[in-house]
Design an enzyme around this catalytic site. Structure first.
Site, mmCIF file in Angstrom:
data_model
loop_
_atom_site.group_PDB
_atom_site.id
_atom_site.type_symbol
_atom_site.label_atom_id
_atom_site.label_comp_id
_atom_site.label_asym_id
_atom_site.label_seq_id
_atom_site.Cartn_x
_atom_site.Cartn_y
_atom_site.Cartn_z
ATOM 1 N N GLU A 183 0.801 -1.236 0.000
ATOM 2 C CA GLU A 183 0.000 0.000 0.000
ATOM 3 C C GLU A 183 0.831 1.282 0.000
ATOM 4 O OE1 GLU A 183 -2.753 -0.425 3.279
ATOM 5 O OE2 GLU A 183 -3.293 -2.445 2.671
ATOM 6 N N GLU B 63 -6.320 -10.705 -0.695
ATOM 7 C CA GLU B 63 -7.092 -10.426 0.528
ATOM 8 C C GLU B 63 -8.588 -10.374 0.224
ATOM 9 O OE1 GLU B 63 -5.442 -7.008 2.602
ATOM 10 O OE2 GLU B 63 -3.386 -7.666 2.253
HETATM 11 O O1 G3I Z 1 -3.377 -8.242 19.180
HETATM 12 C C1 G3I Z 1 -4.205 -7.266 19.822
HETATM 13 C C2 G3I Z 1 -4.889 -7.886 20.956
HETATM 14 O O2 G3I Z 1 -3.926 -8.284 21.920
HETATM 15 C C3 G3I Z 1 -5.903 -6.886 21.558
HETATM 16 O O3 G3I Z 1 -6.653 -7.529 22.524
HETATM 17 C C4 G3I Z 1 -6.840 -6.353 20.466
HETATM 18 C C5 G3I Z 1 -7.776 -5.272 20.991
HETATM 19 O O4 G3I Z 1 -8.351 -4.564 19.903
HETATM 20 O O5 G3I Z 1 -6.071 -5.809 19.453
HETATM 21 C C6 G3I Z 1 -5.236 -6.776 18.852
HETATM 22 O O6 G3I Z 1 -4.556 -6.312 17.748
HETATM 23 C C7 G3I Z 1 -5.341 -5.976 16.613
HETATM 24 C C8 G3I Z 1 -5.081 -6.993 15.504
HETATM 25 O O7 G3I Z 1 -5.715 -6.584 14.309
HETATM 26 C C9 G3I Z 1 -5.566 -8.399 15.850
HETATM 27 O O8 G3I Z 1 -6.950 -8.404 16.005
HETATM 28 C C10 G3I Z 1 -4.902 -4.593 16.176
HETATM 29 O O9 G3I Z 1 -5.290 -3.654 17.165
HETATM 30 C C11 G3I Z 1 -5.531 -4.244 14.850
HETATM 31 O O10 G3I Z 1 -4.967 -3.022 14.377
HETATM 32 C C12 G3I Z 1 -5.220 -5.338 13.834
HETATM 33 O O11 G3I Z 1 -5.892 -5.027 12.632
HETATM 34 C C13 G3I Z 1 -5.365 -5.633 11.478
HETATM 35 C C14 G3I Z 1 -5.001 -4.550 10.460
HETATM 36 O O12 G3I Z 1 -4.622 -5.142 9.231
HETATM 37 C C15 G3I Z 1 -3.843 -3.705 10.942
HETATM 38 O O13 G3I Z 1 -2.662 -4.430 11.050
HETATM 39 C C16 G3I Z 1 -6.438 -6.566 10.895
HETATM 40 O O14 G3I Z 1 -6.629 -7.668 11.794
HETATM 41 C C17 G3I Z 1 -5.990 -7.079 9.544
HETATM 42 O O15 G3I Z 1 -7.053 -7.803 8.934
HETATM 43 C C18 G3I Z 1 -5.633 -5.910 8.634
HETATM 44 O O16 G3I Z 1 -5.156 -6.451 7.427
HETATM 45 C C19 G3I Z 1 -4.858 -5.481 6.403
HETATM 46 C C20 G3I Z 1 -3.650 -6.005 5.631
HETATM 47 O O17 G3I Z 1 -2.574 -6.230 6.504
HETATM 48 C C21 G3I Z 1 -3.249 -5.043 4.513
HETATM 49 N N1 G3I Z 1 -4.388 -4.751 3.663
HETATM 50 C C22 G3I Z 1 -5.601 -4.291 4.336
HETATM 51 C C23 G3I Z 1 -6.013 -5.294 5.412
HETATM 52 C C24 G3I Z 1 -7.312 -4.863 6.076
HETATM 53 O O18 G3I Z 1 -7.161 -3.667 6.764
#
Ligand code: G3I
Length: 328
Positions: free
Chosen positions: A147, A254
């Site tokens: 991205e 994705e």
């Molecule tokens: O791991 C912590 C957990 O310990 C805590 O309890 C929880 C509370 O909200 O948060 C957890 O972390 C989160 C993680 O997902 C696991 O659920 C993060 O805050 C959250 O930011 C993270 O979001 C991910 C996001 O990328 C940011 O990294 C999404 O799961 C994931 O599906 C999303 O994937 C992205 C791709 O990497 C790139 N393309 C877009 C796609 C969708 O946004």
């Protein structure tokens, strides 16, 4: 007489349920079609009933949804934490799957300690060496850069971007990744670039430039986060064709289709069309969904995936199976 009829009726019911259940169990799983079909996974759920079992039955590729991102894998300057990533790779190897790595350079979800670093290029080089080196030979494809472009086709501002030099920082990341594992396929991954538009034009221009200059970039990842509007399949095909003509491999990385429950037939049709378009394009070599159960999706109420929250197949599941079964 009544007893006889009841017995007949019960017999018929048993026979029908036998055929229905044997058809279910004999249904060809998605990974049974000789196509690389993957899903994003979170190792935290591997012990949950239904989760690991569904992945190993249906998919032959996995990608860490979050476990190989900077903030997880490199939480402090001198600390790498490979535990989650290793769990995914081990699971994949035990189940005959390949692994996509995601991702080495992204403007988002980087740890706070990076903010105070001055030699940012050196830090990135070390990170790529360490992470790609750790998984050398075990991760077959990496999203090296994720991205980097805005939807208007310009490069995003990020801590990695040196505005003076355009895509030079991206090229360097690919070169470092190639050195760290010369056998890995290296991808640029983005959203909203599936069809012909200013963003995909800008990304295509970068690929043309990198190919001309011999930068080791092998593939484009089209994320394909969709909703009920779907996308223009003709434009998607035309876009894939121009990348294919450059000798670039294509992965759908994705895929999900967020809809309300009443739109499940429409959702199935979108999945069928997208996967069908990939199958029709020789350069499109893998399809991956961004999670597989609506129980665990980054879009909480999106109903976007192939299985419902109880791991039951949705109409979209059958649609993807049909699309995959078309001979290439
Ligand atoms: O791991 C912590 C957990 O310990 C805590 O309890 C929880 C509370 O909200 O948060 C957890 O972390 C989160 C993680 O997902 C696991 O659920 C993060 O805050 C959250 O930011 C993270 O979001 C991910 C996001 O990328 C940011 O990294 C999404 O799961 C994931 O599906 C999303 O994937 C992205 C791709 O990497 C790139 N393309 C877009 C796609 C969708 O946004």
């Amino acid at each position: 007489m009544r007893i006889k009829e009841t017995a007949k009726f019960l017999g018929a019911v048993i026979l029908i349920s036998f055929f229905v259940s044997s058809r279910e169990s004999k249904a060809i799983p998605l990974r049974g079609h000789n196509v690389v079909i993957g899903t994003a996974v979170d190792p935290a759920f591997l012990n949950e009933p239904g989760y690991a079992e569904t992945i190993s039955r249906e998919f032959n590729m996995v990608e860490a949804e979050n476990s190989m991102k900077w903030e997880t894998i490199h939480p402090a300057k001198d600390v790498y934490d490979f535990r989650e990533g290793d769990a995914i790779v081990k699971f994949a190897e035990q189940n005959g799957m390949v692994v996509r790595g995601h991702c080495l350079l992204w403007n988002l979800h980087v740890p706070e300690w990076l903010a105070s670093e001055s030699k940012i290029n050196q830090v990135l080089h070390d990170h790529i060496d360490a992470v790609v080196g750790h998984y050398r030979g075990r991760v077959f494809a990496w999203d090296v850069v994720n991205e980097a472009f805005s939807n208007d086709g310009s490069l995003k501002a990020s801590r990695w971007y040196d505005g003076e030099t355009g895509t030079a920082y991206i090229a360097r990341a690919f070169e470092w990744a190639h050195k760290a594992d010369p056998s890995a396929k290296l991808f640029y991954n983005d959203f909203d670039a599936e069809v012909l538009n200013v963003k995909s034009d800008a990304i295509f221009a970068m690929f043309q430039d990198f190919k001309r200059r011999g930068i080791p970039i092998h593939g484009i990842g089209f994320q394909t986060h969709l909703n009920v509007d779907g996308l223009s399949i003709e434009s998607f095909k035309a876009n894939m064709a121009r990348f294919a003509a450059l000798g670039v491999e294509i992965h759908i990385t994705e895929l999900e289709v967020s809809v309300s429950k009443k739109s499940f037939p429409r959702q199935a049709a979108i999945y069928r069309a997208v996967v069908g378009a990939c199958i029709a394009e020789r350069a499109c070599t893998a399809v991956q969904v961004w999670g597989f159960t609506d129980k665990h999706s980054w879009i909480k109420a999106g109903n976007g995936l192939l299985f419902d929250g109880d791991y039951k197949r949705k109409p979209a599941y059958a649609a993807v199976g049909q699309a995959l079964s078309v001979a290439r």
